[in-house]
Design a protein around this motif. Structure first.
Motif, short mmCIF file in Angstrom:
data_model
loop_
_atom_site.label_atom_id
_atom_site.label_comp_id
_atom_site.label_asym_id
_atom_site.label_seq_id
_atom_site.Cartn_x
_atom_site.Cartn_y
_atom_site.Cartn_z
N ARG A 125 15.79 47.17 -4.42
CA ARG A 125 16.42 48.49 -4.25
C ARG A 125 17.43 48.37 -3.13
O ARG A 125 17.10 48.40 -1.95
CB ARG A 125 15.37 49.55 -3.93
CG ARG A 125 15.93 50.95 -3.87
CD ARG A 125 14.91 51.91 -3.28
NE ARG A 125 15.38 53.29 -3.31
CZ ARG A 125 14.78 54.29 -2.66
NH1 ARG A 125 13.70 54.06 -1.94
NH2 ARG A 125 15.26 55.51 -2.73
N ILE A 126 18.69 48.22 -3.49
CA ILE A 126 19.73 47.95 -2.50
C ILE A 126 20.38 49.22 -1.98
O ILE A 126 21.06 49.19 -0.95
CB ILE A 126 20.81 47.03 -3.10
CG1 ILE A 126 21.46 47.67 -4.32
CG2 ILE A 126 20.21 45.67 -3.45
CD1 ILE A 126 22.63 46.88 -4.88
N ASP A 130 27.28 54.62 -3.07
CA ASP A 130 28.70 54.93 -2.85
C ASP A 130 29.52 53.68 -2.63
O ASP A 130 30.75 53.72 -2.75
CB ASP A 130 28.86 55.88 -1.67
CG ASP A 130 28.10 55.40 -0.44
OD1 ASP A 130 27.10 54.67 -0.60
OD2 ASP A 130 28.49 55.75 0.68
N LEU A 131 28.88 52.55 -2.32
CA LEU A 131 29.59 51.29 -2.11
C LEU A 131 29.50 50.36 -3.32
O LEU A 131 30.47 49.69 -3.66
CB LEU A 131 29.04 50.56 -0.88
CG LEU A 131 29.11 51.32 0.45
CD1 LEU A 131 28.48 50.49 1.56
CD2 LEU A 131 30.54 51.69 0.79
N TYR A 132 28.32 50.31 -3.95
CA TYR A 132 28.08 49.32 -5.01
C TYR A 132 28.04 49.92 -6.41
O TYR A 132 28.04 49.17 -7.39
CB TYR A 132 26.75 48.59 -4.77
CG TYR A 132 26.59 48.03 -3.38
CD1 TYR A 132 27.66 47.47 -2.69
CD2 TYR A 132 25.35 48.06 -2.74
CE1 TYR A 132 27.50 46.96 -1.42
CE2 TYR A 132 25.19 47.55 -1.47
CZ TYR A 132 26.26 47.00 -0.81
OH TYR A 132 26.10 46.50 0.45
N ASN A 133 27.96 51.26 -6.51
CA ASN A 133 27.84 51.94 -7.82
C ASN A 133 26.56 51.56 -8.55
O ASN A 133 26.48 51.68 -9.79
CB ASN A 133 29.04 51.64 -8.71
CG ASN A 133 30.31 52.27 -8.19
OD1 ASN A 133 30.29 53.38 -7.64
ND2 ASN A 133 31.43 51.58 -8.34
N ILE A 156 17.85 54.26 5.24
CA ILE A 156 18.08 55.62 5.73
C ILE A 156 18.27 56.55 4.54
O ILE A 156 19.14 56.33 3.70
CB ILE A 156 19.32 55.67 6.65
CG1 ILE A 156 19.13 54.71 7.82
CG2 ILE A 156 19.58 57.09 7.13
CD1 ILE A 156 20.35 54.56 8.70
N GLU A 157 17.43 57.57 4.45
CA GLU A 157 17.55 58.57 3.39
C GLU A 157 18.65 59.55 3.76
O GLU A 157 18.62 60.16 4.83
CB GLU A 157 16.23 59.31 3.19
CG GLU A 157 15.09 58.46 2.65
CD GLU A 157 15.28 58.12 1.18
OE1 GLU A 157 16.17 58.74 0.55
OE2 GLU A 157 14.55 57.25 0.67
N TRP A 161 24.41 60.73 -1.93
CA TRP A 161 24.58 59.33 -2.31
C TRP A 161 23.31 58.51 -2.18
O TRP A 161 23.34 57.28 -2.25
CB TRP A 161 25.71 58.66 -1.53
CG TRP A 161 27.05 59.22 -1.80
CD1 TRP A 161 27.79 60.04 -0.99
CD2 TRP A 161 27.85 59.02 -2.98
NE1 TRP A 161 28.98 60.36 -1.58
CE2 TRP A 161 29.05 59.75 -2.80
CE3 TRP A 161 27.68 58.31 -4.17
CZ2 TRP A 161 30.06 59.78 -3.77
CZ3 TRP A 161 28.67 58.34 -5.12
CH2 TRP A 161 29.85 59.06 -4.92
N GLY A 162 22.18 59.13 -1.97
CA GLY A 162 20.94 58.39 -1.94
C GLY A 162 20.75 57.58 -0.67
O GLY A 162 21.43 57.79 0.34
#
Length: 280
Positions: A125-126, A130-133, A156-157, A161-162
């Motif tokens: 779970r990466i 918002d960076l990797y889609n 960090i929650e 953007w999760g």
């Protein structure tokens, strides 16, 4: 009736009674006649159904705990030099496609062929959508060069953007920027608690208190409209109600302005506390 006849009848009754008792106590009675096999089957099916339900609930509970319980963050260095970081969620065996096999070194292909064409991979779970889609990434073992678990990596929650997986680069408070190592023990947690308190207060103002003020204004306007329809806009009842509504609306508007100003002050303070994150 003679005495002989009476004795004969009595003996006959005794024989019938003994015969009846003998029938009730006869060994080897078929239990199927009383439906006992069906009772055993139904009882066993009920017990099996209850065990299946309990097992299903236990499985759901276990998977739920595993899904929400934080896992250590691993930083994986891939064979091509790229880095990936995330929570390892599960592992499985898979059959690599020919395109992947063709790009491997001969010894790697030989190992996979020796295992029947199967390889092993881990799902991470990466985050950082918002960076990797994408939120998850499969990493095969043959693509791993090394793996480590740095203590400064965090998950960090976020409200949008999760989750974010990475490091805290710096924290800025009132224009003073400091690195993560320069923060005192417990200071980061205190700043986070204060930020959460500000966020909750803004939400209460905008969703609760300001909403209540707007609702009261709208209710007064509708009541005044109903009086105008019923009695007319030139009636004394309407004029008296309009005067009361204007006075109440003025007080409610003051309350609205005060709440909006408070929310603006909280946002201004919130903007003075910022955190800068860095992905792997």
């Amino acid at each position: 009736m003679t005495a002989e006849t009476v004795n004969h009848v009595g003996m006959r009754e005794e024989l019938d009674s003994a015969a009846a008792v003998g029938v009730r106590r006869a060994p080897g009675t078929d239990i199927a006649a009383r439906g006992e096999p069906a009772l055993f089957v139904l009882g066993g099916a009920l017990a099996l159904g209850l065990l299946m339900i309990l097992g299903f609930l236990a499985l759901v509970l276990w998977n739920g705990v595993v899904a929400f319980w934080p896992q250590p963050i691993e930083v994986v260095e891939l064979a091509d030099g790229e880095l990936a970081a995330g929570e390892p969620r599960r592992s499985e065996s898979f059959r690599p496609p020919d395109s992947q096999l063709a790009a491997l070194a001969p010894e790697r292909r030989a190992q996979i062929e020796a295992a029947g064409g199967l390889a092993h991979r881990t799902l991470y779970r990466i985050g950082n959508y918002d960076l990797y889609n994408e939120d998850f990434l499969w990493i095969p073992d043959f693509a791993r060069k090394s793996a480590a678990r740095p203590t400064d990596m965090m998950l960090i929650e976020r409200l949008e953007w999760g989750p974010f997986v990475g490091r805290i680069r710096s924290v800025s408070v009132d224009g003073v920027e400091r690195s993560r190592s320069e923060l005192a023990e417990g200071e980061l947690g205190r700043l986070h608690d204060e930020a959460r308190a500000r966020w909750r207060r803004i939400r209460d103002i905008e969703r609760g208190e300001i909403g209540a003020v707007n609702r009261k204004i709208e209710e007064g306007r509708l009541d005044l409209r109903a009086i105008a329809i019923r009695s007319g806009a030139a009636s004394e009842e309407y004029k008296s109600a309009a005067a009361r509504f204007e006075a109440e609306a003025a007080e409610l508007q003051k309350r609205y302005d005060a709440l909006a100003a408070e929310a603006a002050r909280i946002r201004q303070r919130d903007a003075q506390v910022q955190i800068t994150l860095a992905d792997v």
